[in-house]
Enzyme design. Structure first.
Site, PDB file in Angstrom:
ATOM      1  N   LYS A 160      50.148  31.517  37.445  1.00  0.00           N
ATOM      2  CA  LYS A 160      49.399  31.562  36.171  1.00  0.00           C
ATOM      3  C   LYS A 160      50.289  31.798  34.960  1.00  0.00           C
ATOM      4  CE  LYS A 160      48.142  36.443  36.616  1.00  0.00           C
ATOM      5  NZ  LYS A 160      47.217  37.319  37.319  1.00  0.00           N
ATOM      6  N   ARG A 175      39.938  47.678  37.719  1.00  0.00           N
ATOM      7  CA  ARG A 175      39.671  46.310  37.287  1.00  0.00           C
ATOM      8  C   ARG A 175      38.674  45.768  38.294  1.00  0.00           C
ATOM      9  NH1 ARG A 175      44.094  41.597  36.139  1.00  0.00           N
ATOM     10  NH2 ARG A 175      43.552  40.999  38.265  1.00  0.00           N
TER      11      ARG A 175
HETATM   12  C1  LIG Z   1      47.979  37.848  38.247  1.00  0.00           C
HETATM   13  C2  LIG Z   1      47.553  38.400  39.534  1.00  0.00           C
HETATM   14  C3  LIG Z   1      48.500  38.716  40.509  1.00  0.00           C
HETATM   15  C4  LIG Z   1      49.985  38.554  40.277  1.00  0.00           C
HETATM   16  O1  LIG Z   1      50.471  39.593  39.476  1.00  0.00           O
HETATM   17  P1  LIG Z   1      52.018  39.690  39.071  1.00  0.00           P
HETATM   18  O2  LIG Z   1      52.133  41.010  38.423  1.00  0.00           O
HETATM   19  O3  LIG Z   1      52.302  38.552  38.153  1.00  0.00           O
HETATM   20  O4  LIG Z   1      52.814  39.605  40.322  1.00  0.00           O
HETATM   21  C5  LIG Z   1      48.042  39.210  41.716  1.00  0.00           C
HETATM   22  N1  LIG Z   1      46.718  39.388  41.956  1.00  0.00           N
HETATM   23  C6  LIG Z   1      45.776  39.101  41.032  1.00  0.00           C
HETATM   24  C7  LIG Z   1      44.342  39.319  41.363  1.00  0.00           C
HETATM   25  C8  LIG Z   1      46.169  38.593  39.799  1.00  0.00           C
HETATM   26  O5  LIG Z   1      45.223  38.297  38.887  1.00  0.00           O
END
Ligand SMILES: *Cc1c(COP(=O)(O)O)cnc(C)c1O
Length: 351
Positions: A35, A127
């Site tokens: 992302k 969250r």
């Molecule tokens: C963005 C995201 C991740 C990845 O997080 P990073 O800190 O970029 O490694 C993992 N799990 C969820 C649910 C996310 O939204």
């Protein structure tokens, strides 16, 4: 075309392979998260050729546009309104609402598709995720009845909203809940997904409890840092992405504005330090593209501020000599990477 993001594919591949190696040696699978670079196909191609176990994104649009044979994971809790796309463009989704999962099941039946879900548990970061064990057991009970949904596992997300750092205590809780589900329902759970880049410190120091068998990693691969303490990681590049912007004005001027100070372009009253006359540079990138507090100059340049389309620099004490038309290079943070990757005014250049 400037400004541009310079993307070093070799360094990306190095970071990716390193994380995959460390994880696989300890028996963990990795969902590589795309992302932060909007699932750029040039980088997805590198992931496709790697030993990544899954590819994951928070936006269904990104999963839809990417070309890959890896199993695709939707990270953001699905919206009921996008259920059709979730079923069509992802193989697994992370979920916390029974109503949504029932909806996904209906669409999956219509499409004659089996869809996997991972139930998210909120272990305190506040969250996404089911917080109370009663609700969790009730949800599992209903989900395993659904004809076209497979409960592939459980997971948690930490250090995202509440800043909660992963620990053995938190993971023991997750593993106890897993045992409770397995014992109550006589099912097996394939994936126990322990978190994101904030779990890397535990992974690298071999402190993850046995049983946590999956992580979802984005930031560490692109920025070379873990996110529980913000430490840069050994044997990882932190400059996979750099920003290059062009100097469009360079002049000696005072360091405080002249005249009565009212509001700036954003309705705030600015404050200034009097440093006398300084060499001020303007680069052709602004708030529309990036928050100036989130980019880090390689040279000894101070960022003074920005407006929509300009960032103003104090270039009085630079190591290099600059002229109009020259460019300035910046290191990036997670949020600047996100915004630059989604700005249509920023071009991409691969090396
Ligand atoms: C963005 C995201 C991740 C990845 O997080 P990073 O800190 O970029 O490694 C993992 N799990 C969820 C649910 C996310 O939204």
């Amino acid at each position: 075309m400037l400004p541009k993001l310079i993307i070093n594919k070799k360094k990306f591949k190095h970071n990716l392979d390193h994380i995959l190696n460390v994880a696989h040696k300890q028996g963990l699978t990795i969902m590589v998260v795309t992302k932060v670079f909007s699932a750029d196909q040039n980088l997805v191609d590198i992931i496709n050729l790697s030993s990544a176990d899954y590819i994951a994104d928070s936006r269904i649009e990104n999963l839809k546009s990417m070309k890959t044979d890896k199993e695709k994971v939707l990270l953001r809790i699905p919206s009921i309104s996008e259920a059709q796309d979730v079923i069509t463009y992802s193989d697994i989704s992370l979920n916390s609402e029974l109503k949504t999962i029932e909806y996904l099941n209906n669409v999956a039946i219509e499409n004659n598709i089996i869809h996997k879900v991972i139930l998210m548990l909120d272990l305190g970061d506040l969250r996404e995720g089911i917080f109370y064990i009663d609700e969790l057991l009730k949800t599992v009970k209903e989900v395993i009845k659904l004809s076209n949904i497979v409960l592939a596992g459980i997971g948690t997300n930490l250090t995202c909203y509440g800043g909660v750092i992963p620990s053995a205590t938190i993971y023991d809780k997750l593993l106890n809940i897993k045992e409770e589900i397995v014992n109550n329902f006589g099912i097996s759970l394939q994936i126990i997904s322990g978190g994101n880049s904030s779990s890397l410190d535990m992974l690298l120091n071999r402190k993850l409890p046995k049983g946590i068998n999956n992580l979802r990693i984005g930031e560490a691969i692109v920025l070379g840092r873990e996110t529980a303490y913000g430490d840069y990681l050994d044997n990882m590049y932190n400059d996979v992405f750099t920003l290059e912007a062009e100097i469009v004005e360079l002049k000696l001027k005072p360091s405080i504005p002249i005249g009565e100070i009212g509001m700036n372009a954003f309705g705030k009253t600015p404050k200034f330090d009097d440093l006398g006359e300084i060499l001020r540079g303007i680069i052709s990138i602004g708030k529309q593209d990036v928050d100036h507090n989130e980019i880090i100059p390689f040279d000894t340049i101070k960022i003074l501020g920005s407006s929509s389309d300009h960032i103003i620099l104090n270039m009085n004490d630079t190591i290099n000599h600059y002229e109009i038309g020259d460019t300035v290079l910046f290191k990036l943070s997670y949020s600047s990477l996100l915004s630059l990757n989604t700005s249509k005014y920023i071009s991409k250049h691969y090396v």
